[in-house]
Motif scaffolding. Structure first.
Motif, PDB file in Angstrom:
ATOM      1  N   ALA A 113       4.676 -10.634  24.498  1.00 48.05           N
ATOM      2  CA  ALA A 113       5.641 -10.804  25.591  1.00 48.05           C
ATOM      3  C   ALA A 113       5.087 -10.169  26.870  1.00 48.05           C
ATOM      4  CB  ALA A 113       6.965 -10.158  25.220  1.00 48.05           C
ATOM      5  N   ASN A 114       5.096 -10.910  27.971  1.00 46.02           N
ATOM      6  CA  ASN A 114       4.641 -10.320  29.225  1.00 46.02           C
ATOM      7  C   ASN A 114       5.751  -9.402  29.773  1.00 46.02           C
ATOM      8  OD1 ASN A 114       6.517 -11.832  30.741  1.00 46.02           O
ATOM      9  ND2 ASN A 114       5.122 -13.565  30.828  1.00 46.02           N
ATOM     10  N   PRO A 115       5.447  -8.581  30.769  1.00 50.38           N
ATOM     11  CA  PRO A 115       6.439  -7.584  31.218  1.00 50.38           C
ATOM     12  C   PRO A 115       7.803  -8.177  31.564  1.00 50.38           C
ATOM     13  CG  PRO A 115       4.304  -7.080  32.156  1.00 50.38           C
ATOM     14  CD  PRO A 115       4.138  -8.385  31.436  1.00 50.38           C
ATOM     15  N   ALA A 116       7.823  -9.357  32.185  1.00 51.46           N
ATOM     16  CA  ALA A 116       9.114  -9.962  32.536  1.00 51.46           C
ATOM     17  C   ALA A 116       9.897 -10.336  31.274  1.00 51.46           C
ATOM     18  CB  ALA A 116       8.889 -11.196  33.396  1.00 51.46           C
ATOM     19  N   MET A 117       9.200 -10.895  30.287  1.00 54.55           N
ATOM     20  CA  MET A 117       9.873 -11.263  29.039  1.00 54.55           C
ATOM     21  C   MET A 117      10.324 -10.022  28.271  1.00 54.55           C
ATOM     22  SD  MET A 117      10.340 -14.366  28.874  1.00 54.55           S
ATOM     23  CE  MET A 117      10.875 -14.725  27.222  1.00 54.55           C
ATOM     24  N   VAL A 118       9.501  -8.966  28.332  1.00 55.59           N
ATOM     25  CA  VAL A 118       9.896  -7.719  27.679  1.00 55.59           C
ATOM     26  C   VAL A 118      11.212  -7.231  28.265  1.00 55.59           C
ATOM     27  CG1 VAL A 118       9.317  -5.286  27.358  1.00 55.59           C
ATOM     28  CG2 VAL A 118       7.557  -7.020  27.084  1.00 55.59           C
ATOM     29  N   PHE A 119      11.328  -7.319  29.601  1.00 51.37           N
ATOM     30  CA  PHE A 119      12.554  -6.862  30.238  1.00 51.37           C
ATOM     31  C   PHE A 119      13.747  -7.718  29.808  1.00 51.37           C
ATOM     32  CE2 PHE A 119      15.701  -6.955  33.634  1.00 51.37           C
ATOM     33  CZ  PHE A 119      15.995  -5.601  33.716  1.00 51.37           C
TER      34      PHE A 119
ATOM     35  N   LEU B 126      -7.998  -6.786  29.299  1.00 55.54           N
ATOM     36  CA  LEU B 126      -6.993  -7.767  28.910  1.00 55.54           C
ATOM     37  C   LEU B 126      -5.702  -7.004  28.603  1.00 55.54           C
ATOM     38  CD1 LEU B 126      -7.392 -10.804  28.597  1.00 55.54           C
ATOM     39  CD2 LEU B 126      -7.674 -10.460  26.147  1.00 55.54           C
ATOM     40  N   PRO B 127      -4.578  -7.350  29.272  1.00 59.45           N
ATOM     41  CA  PRO B 127      -3.342  -6.619  28.972  1.00 59.45           C
ATOM     42  C   PRO B 127      -2.883  -6.880  27.537  1.00 59.45           C
ATOM     43  CG  PRO B 127      -2.931  -8.430  30.498  1.00 59.45           C
ATOM     44  CD  PRO B 127      -4.417  -8.358  30.311  1.00 59.45           C
ATOM     45  N   ALA B 128      -2.112  -5.937  27.011  1.00 57.53           N
ATOM     46  CA  ALA B 128      -1.720  -5.973  25.596  1.00 57.53           C
ATOM     47  C   ALA B 128      -1.147  -7.332  25.200  1.00 57.53           C
ATOM     48  CB  ALA B 128      -0.709  -4.868  25.312  1.00 57.53           C
ATOM     49  N   HIS B 129      -0.295  -7.910  26.066  1.00 51.01           N
ATOM     50  CA  HIS B 129       0.388  -9.129  25.637  1.00 51.01           C
ATOM     51  C   HIS B 129      -0.521 -10.345  25.602  1.00 51.01           C
ATOM     52  CE1 HIS B 129       0.839  -9.377  30.070  1.00 51.01           C
ATOM     53  NE2 HIS B 129       0.841 -10.674  29.874  1.00 51.01           N
ATOM     54  N   ARG B 130      -1.743 -10.212  26.102  1.00 56.86           N
ATOM     55  CA  ARG B 130      -2.651 -11.357  26.028  1.00 56.86           C
ATOM     56  C   ARG B 130      -3.761 -11.135  25.008  1.00 56.86           C
ATOM     57  NH1 ARG B 130      -4.538 -12.265  31.734  1.00 56.86           N
ATOM     58  NH2 ARG B 130      -5.965 -13.654  30.687  1.00 56.86           N
TER      59      ARG B 130
END
Lengths: 233, 373
Positions: free
Chosen positions: A134-140, B71-75
């Protein structure tokens, strides 16, 4: 029981109050969540300044807040003139101004409730959501927001109740125009200032108490439901 | 798929300076608390940005500070099973399981909800909320959730540490099935010798932030010089064996290892099934002549290859037992009296064997703990 019957003017004041409070709450909600999140999670230059600014309406005399609103959002105010010219939005002596005054006065209460619930969120759950893709927006949206829902509801109810009861800033900013800016508190105030207005003041007082109790019960119910959904009770 | 790690990272006074490569199905990151294991997996997961270094899975670079790549964690598509589960309290078990699936690219998805639920035995829990699960159930759901995100690599940070012995025994077989039935490489963090010896194909031993040794499990577990780091009390040899037969009348199972035959309490597996066994050094006695009139069933001929004394009266002895390493712990007095020295042929009397299924028949029951024989 004749004295219990509301006059048309009183009904108008009640309806206007509900409208003003509802708009005040809804319009300040997104900004409230954003500011609460900012204060709870982020470190930035001027954070304490923002914090002071948010809490200022809580500390200042309401009349002062209302006067500042008049200076800034009035027809000749810097922001008010701009909004009027380019967007046709007018606050001064309109019900929208009453909503703005209510929103500003309720804002610190709203932000406070939400900030506390954001600070209580276990950030490790957000990390876990991140590792699941989940990207930060989805995490929120999928983790943080559902978890802070009880706090958000509490903040909304506080803001609504404050806007319902707001008197000083409202009467300073938008005066007391029946049908346009005369809300419950100002209507009660007027009743107490004229001879024979006692029964009217009492009727509106009872309505005011009823609405407040209903709002409180609703928030209790919603918060409990939200809390049980996230497994807290 | 291979994992390559080369890192340097400081946190306060602690410095992690680790470099290893592994192509194993289950690589154990083994070491004491505070040796930097969790920091290392957090860097692999993308939760910590390292000061310097490079982490690569297969041909995918996760981080390379020299090229400014992070690479950020979510990727990353790196599944992470945390020590405390970290299930989402506002979602049901099923919603938790499917959470990562939303975000996994359609093409890269592997494993269906049904197969994962079946693998972990959690079908009865799907409608419940995490608050109502036991510790062991939570951990199984957490494993399933990580799996269903279709990860390229699965990180498990002491997934059993918060559980009691009973719950550990409940989960271990599922981790074994995971290792044997899915193709996802696993990096498994643990400070428990038993778990590592039972699960790992490759062991990376971490000590004060540095890689002290890395290699095949049996090799690392058999090295006397690593005892201070692997934990002396629990130290023991890891051997591969096969089931040779069952002695129904006595309730015993006969195992064939390189060094000879071992009898252990019954293991319900077919003849020929590979079984990994662990024999703790403290459970091995040494005799110069083949003992007679002794209750111990397992007596193996062996040759001394190495002696190493630690502090105090204890000496660790490494034996060659048909090509496998066996470890024994004796007193310095016994070394003198028996005249133990490298090259000496003698007999190892094995008092207890801890065993473990190596490859699993689907639906089979779990392995077992130490059996005294």
């Amino acid at each position: 029981m004749d004295w219990l019957t509301l006059s048309p003017d009183e009904v108008t004041a009640i309806k206007l109050s509900l409208k003003v409070a509802l708009w005040a709450m809804l319009a300040s909600l997104p900004l409230g969540i954003a500011v609460a999140y900012l204060l709870a999670r982020c470190d930035f230059w001027g954070k304490s300044l923002l914090n002071v600014l948010v809490h200022l309406p809580l500390i200042l005399p309401p009349v002062v807040t209302g006067y500042i609103l008049l200076l800034v959002f009035g027809r000749r105010g810097a922001v008010g003139e701009f909004l009027d010219q380019y967007f046709g939005i007018v606050f001064a002596f309109r019900w929208t101004g009453a909503a703005l005054a209510g929103a500003v006065m309720g804002f610190p209460l709203m932000v406070r409730a939400m900030r506390l619930s954001i600070e209580a969120v276990d950030r490790r759950l957000e990390q876990a959501a991140g590792t699941l893709g989940a990207n930060p927006a989805m995490v929120f949206l999928t983790v943080t927001l559902p978890l802070i829902l009880p706090g958000v509801i509490a903040g909304m109810i506080l803001s609504f109740a404050k806007a319902m009861g707001e008197f000083g800033a409202t009467i300073t900013f938008v005066s007391n125009i029946p049908g346009e800016t005369q809300t419950l508190p100002t209507a009660i105030y007027v009743f107490t200032q004229v001879p024979g207005g006692d029964s009217g003041a009492l009727r509106l007082t009872l309505v005011s108490v009823a609405i407040s109790i209903a709002a409180l019960l609703a928030s209790e119910f919603l918060a409990r439901r939200a809390a049980s959904r996230i497994g807290l009770s | 798929m291979s994992l390559s790690v080369d890192l340097r990272h400081s946190q306060g006074s602690f410095t992690l300076d680790a470099r290893f490569e592994s192509a194993g199905t289950l690589t154990a990151l083994f070491g004491r608390s505070g040796s930097g294991k969790t920091t290392l997996v957090n860097i692999v997961a993308g939760l910590i940005r390292p000061n310097r270094g490079r982490v690569v899975i297969g041909d995918q670079v996760l981080v390379d500070t020299e090229r400014g790549l992070f690479l950020p964690a979510h990727r990353r598509r790196v599944g992470y099973v945390f020590q405390e589960g970290r299930l989402f309290p506002h979602l049901t078990v099923q919603q938790n399981l499917l959470y990562g699936r939303w975000f996994a690219p359609r093409a890269g998805r592997h494993g269906s909800l049904e197969s994962v639920v079946d693998l972990l035995g959690i079908a009865a829990l799907l409608e419940r909320r995490p608050a109502l699960l036991s510790g062991g159930e939570k951990q199984r759901v957490a494993i399933g959730r990580a799996l269903l995100a279709s990860p390229r690599l699965l990180l498990m940070d002491e997934p059993l540490a918060a559980l009691d012995e009973g719950r550990k025994a409940e989960i271990l077989p599922y981790i074994e099935r995971l290792r044997d039935e899915t193709r996802i490489p696993i990096l498994y963090v643990s400070h428990a010798v038993g778990e590592v010896a039972r699960l790992a194909q490759t062991v990376v031993l971490l000590n004060e932030g540095k890689v002290a040794a890395a290699g095949e499990t049996a090799e690392i577990m058999g090295r006397l010089d690593l005892f201070p780091m692997t934990g002396r009390a629990e130290a023991g040899a890891v051997l591969e064996s096969r089931i040779e037969g069952q002695e129904e009348a006595y309730g015993l199972t006969v195992l064939r290892a390189a060094g000879g035959v071992l009898r252990v309490p019954r293991i319900d597996l077919a003849v020929g099934t590979p079984v990994r066994i662990r024999i703790r050094a403290r459970d091995v006695m040494l005799a110069l002549e083949k003992p007679v009139g002794i209750s111990a069933l397992n007596i193996l001929p062996a040759t001394v290859t190495e002696l190493r004394s630690g502090d105090g009266p204890i000496v660790d002895v490494r034996l060659d037992c048909g090509g496998d390493a066996l470890l024994a712990r004796v007193t310095r007095r016994s070394v003198e009296v028996l005249g133990l020295r490298p090259g000496l042929a003698l007999y190892a009397v094995v008092k207890s064997v801890a065993f473990d299924r190596r490859s699993v028949a689907p639906g089979g029951e779990g392995g077992g703990d130490a059996g005294d024989v």
